[in-house]
Design a protein around this motif. Structure first.
Motif, short mmCIF file in Angstrom:
data_model
loop_
_atom_site.label_atom_id
_atom_site.label_comp_id
_atom_site.label_asym_id
_atom_site.label_seq_id
_atom_site.Cartn_x
_atom_site.Cartn_y
_atom_site.Cartn_z
N PHE A 1 -12.32 22.22 -3.01
CA PHE A 1 -12.20 20.76 -2.91
C PHE A 1 -11.07 20.44 -1.94
N ARG A 2 -11.43 19.70 -0.88
CA ARG A 2 -10.46 19.31 0.15
C ARG A 2 -10.19 17.82 0.04
N LEU A 3 -8.92 17.49 -0.16
CA LEU A 3 -8.51 16.10 -0.33
C LEU A 3 -7.31 15.82 0.57
N GLU A 4 -7.41 14.75 1.33
CA GLU A 4 -6.29 14.35 2.20
C GLU A 4 -5.95 12.89 1.92
N ILE A 5 -4.68 12.63 1.74
CA ILE A 5 -4.19 11.26 1.56
C ILE A 5 -3.56 10.85 2.89
N VAL A 6 -4.10 9.83 3.55
CA VAL A 6 -3.75 9.51 4.93
C VAL A 6 -2.98 8.19 5.00
N GLU A 7 -1.82 8.23 5.60
CA GLU A 7 -1.02 7.03 5.82
C GLU A 7 -1.50 6.32 7.07
N VAL A 60 0.88 2.77 -3.40
CA VAL A 60 -0.35 3.49 -3.74
C VAL A 60 -0.37 4.85 -3.03
N TYR A 61 0.01 4.84 -1.77
CA TYR A 61 0.05 6.10 -1.00
C TYR A 61 1.00 7.11 -1.66
N ASP A 62 2.20 6.67 -1.97
CA ASP A 62 3.18 7.58 -2.57
C ASP A 62 2.68 8.16 -3.88
N ARG A 63 2.05 7.32 -4.70
CA ARG A 63 1.56 7.78 -6.01
C ARG A 63 0.43 8.79 -5.85
N LEU A 64 -0.52 8.51 -4.95
CA LEU A 64 -1.63 9.44 -4.74
C LEU A 64 -1.15 10.75 -4.11
N LEU A 65 -0.19 10.66 -3.20
CA LEU A 65 0.34 11.87 -2.59
C LEU A 65 1.05 12.73 -3.63
N GLU A 66 1.76 12.06 -4.52
CA GLU A 66 2.45 12.77 -5.60
C GLU A 66 1.45 13.47 -6.52
N ASN A 67 0.29 12.83 -6.75
CA ASN A 67 -0.72 13.37 -7.69
C ASN A 67 -1.79 14.21 -7.00
N ARG A 68 -1.69 14.39 -5.69
CA ARG A 68 -2.76 15.07 -4.95
C ARG A 68 -3.09 16.45 -5.53
N GLY A 84 0.80 -1.22 0.00
CA GLY A 84 0.00 0.00 0.00
C GLY A 84 0.82 1.26 0.00
N VAL A 85 2.07 1.18 0.46
CA VAL A 85 2.91 2.38 0.48
C VAL A 85 3.13 2.92 -0.94
#
Length: 475
Positions: free
Chosen positions: A368-374, A336-344, A333-334
């Motif tokens: 639009f408020r978006l948070e990517i949470v580890e 996926v997290y890194d990719r979404l954080l990069e594209n946030r 999952g890390v």
């Protein structure tokens, strides 16, 4: 105290506690004190809150002040239990009678008779050290073992050797959390060697009825949590299921009126192995489940793309809601997290561009408020709510505990999925030696023929807020 008084109190610890420590023991505490006076080995299993720390501290002071040159080694599984609870309790009762402070000195690790610090003392040693109780020799020797169910057997070995000496005594107390070990055996196969005592919290005047009722409501009177924390009984040999099936069945397809959506949590559990699935599970306003998506691959870039599509869909559907994508980062999952954080920022820009195109001239498009949470399933535990009667051993328990409480209280709908219901209702739990709840590991579930609870994990992630200073579930 004069000589005759000392001889009297040496035989009568209850009177010592009442007259010298100015305390008022209840009937259960009196029985424990009398047992220590008359029996070489006393083992007490009990529920929570019956006043065992108090009776242990009274026993320490009674033995210290009514015998010449005694030694009293004391131990517990953790420094917190030993120093913050038991040792602090002894200090409290010394201060309760100012005359005692003239007789004994209390330090952070030792209590001794004034003038005899090396020969006449009680000492605190944590049970994390195997030889914690070795090397003590005296005509009058008393071992105090607090939360004895959590103390490893190797720590008891020197105690057993000393107990063959006349005048040596042992007091063990604790919640009966383990069905193996020295403490368990003292109430079972070795019972004839001990005076084994049982204190049920329901029969203690010191236990709050509200505490008993909350345990009953949350876990049931037949659960291991109730047995250990209230009834003072050892757990059943077969672990309990953490989430009840009827709660899940009632929640499946439950109608939840949410009004305006203010938050959408998307739990993302990424497959670690070939037969596991990756799942995206959206929950609106922490109460209404929507259709989850399940993928049988672990291509992290493709899964990040699927997450992006879901985020944009819910951004269109609920334009005033904050979206939190919560990803298990303990394995694949890390990525996926890194990719979404990069594209946030790119995702936010694309959503805002759509909103601005659809907004009338002169009006402002909703932010639009978006948070990517580890997230981490192996993180720190604690209580779900501040007034909970028990703690979770780790963040897996907190996440699943949030789901459990929502289901138990009727505050969550789940998807109509037999697979999800099965995953939620078949995971078992135990109570560890610290009295905390530990969920069954996935490896153990697989040994029982169950698959990894990937959908249930994704649901748990969607409701979870990683701990900062505290964790409080909203209902």
């Amino acid at each position: 105290m004069e000589g005759d008084e000392i001889l009297f109190y040496a035989r009568e610890p209850v009177y010592f506690v009442e007259d010298i420590l100015l305390a008022k023991p209840d009937e259960n505490q009196k029985a424990i004190l009398r047992s220590v006076a008359r029996e070489p080995m006393t083992s007490v299993r009990s529920g929570h809150g019956i006043g065992k720390s108090a009776v242990e501290s009274w026993t320490i002071l009674w033995f210290l002040l009514t015998r010449p040159f005694p030694k009293i080694p004391c131990t517990a599984p953790t420094q917190h239990q030993l120093f913050d609870i038991l040792w602090a309790e002894v200090h409290k009762w010394i201060r309760n009678n100012p005359e005692l402070e003239k007789e004994v000195t209390w330090t952070k690790e030792k209590i001794y008779m004034n003038g005899h610090p090396e020969e006449w003392f009680a000492v605190a040693r944590t049970a994390t050290i195997p030889d914690a109780l070795q090397g003590f020799h005296a005509e009058h020797l008393l071992y105090i073992i607090d939360e004895a169910s959590g103390v490893k057997d190797i720590v008891f070995e020197p105690v057993l050797g000393s107990l063959t000496t006349h005048g040596t005594k042992l007091l063990m107390c604790g919640n009966p959390t383990r069905i193996t070990g020295f403490f368990y055996d003292s109430h079972h196969k070795n019972r004839e060697q001990f005076h084994a005592m049982h204190v049920d919290g329901r029969r203690s005047s010191r236990v709050d009825g509200a505490f008993i009722q909350k345990i009953t409501d949350m876990y049931g009177a037949e659960s291991d949590v109730f047995r250990v924390r209230v009834a003072g009984e050892f757990p059943k040999a077969i672990p309990d299921c953490f989430i009840w099936m009827d709660w899940c069945e009632q929640a499946a397809g439950r109608e939840m009126e949410i009004g305006e959506a203010y938050i959408v949590g998307i739990g993302v559990d990424v497959a670690r192995y070939g037969d596991d699935s990756s799942v995206l599970y959206p929950v609106v306003n922490q109460c209404r489940s929507e259709a989850f998506e399940e993928y049988f691959h672990n291509d992290t870039m493709e899964l990040a793309g699927k997450c992006t599509i879901m985020v944009k869909r819910y951004a269109r559907k609920h334009i005033f809601a904050k979206i939190e994508v919560k990803i298990d980062c303990d394995g694949l999952g890390v990525g996926v997290y890194d990719r979404l954080l990069e594209n946030r920022n790119k995702i936010i820009e694309e959503v805002m561009k759509e909103r601005e195109a659809e907004t009338s001239e002169g009006e402002e498009a909703p932010e639009f408020r978006l948070e990517i949470v580890e997230c981490h399933f192996g993180g720190a535990g604690g209580k779900i709510e501040s007034d909970d009667p028990v703690e979770m051993e780790n963040s897996t328990g907190l996440m699943w505990g949030a789901v459990r409480e929502k289901l138990r209280k009727g505050g969550l709908s789940i998807c109509k999925s037999d697979k999800l219901i099965s995953q939620l209702s078949t995971r078992k739990y135990t109570v560890n030696s610290d009295g905390k709840i530990v969920l069954e590991k996935k490896e153990s579930m697989k040994k029982r023929g169950l698959k990894s609870p990937d959908i249930a994990d994704a649901l748990a992630l969607s409701l979870y807020t990683p701990r900062r200073d505290s964790y409080e579930l909203e209902f």
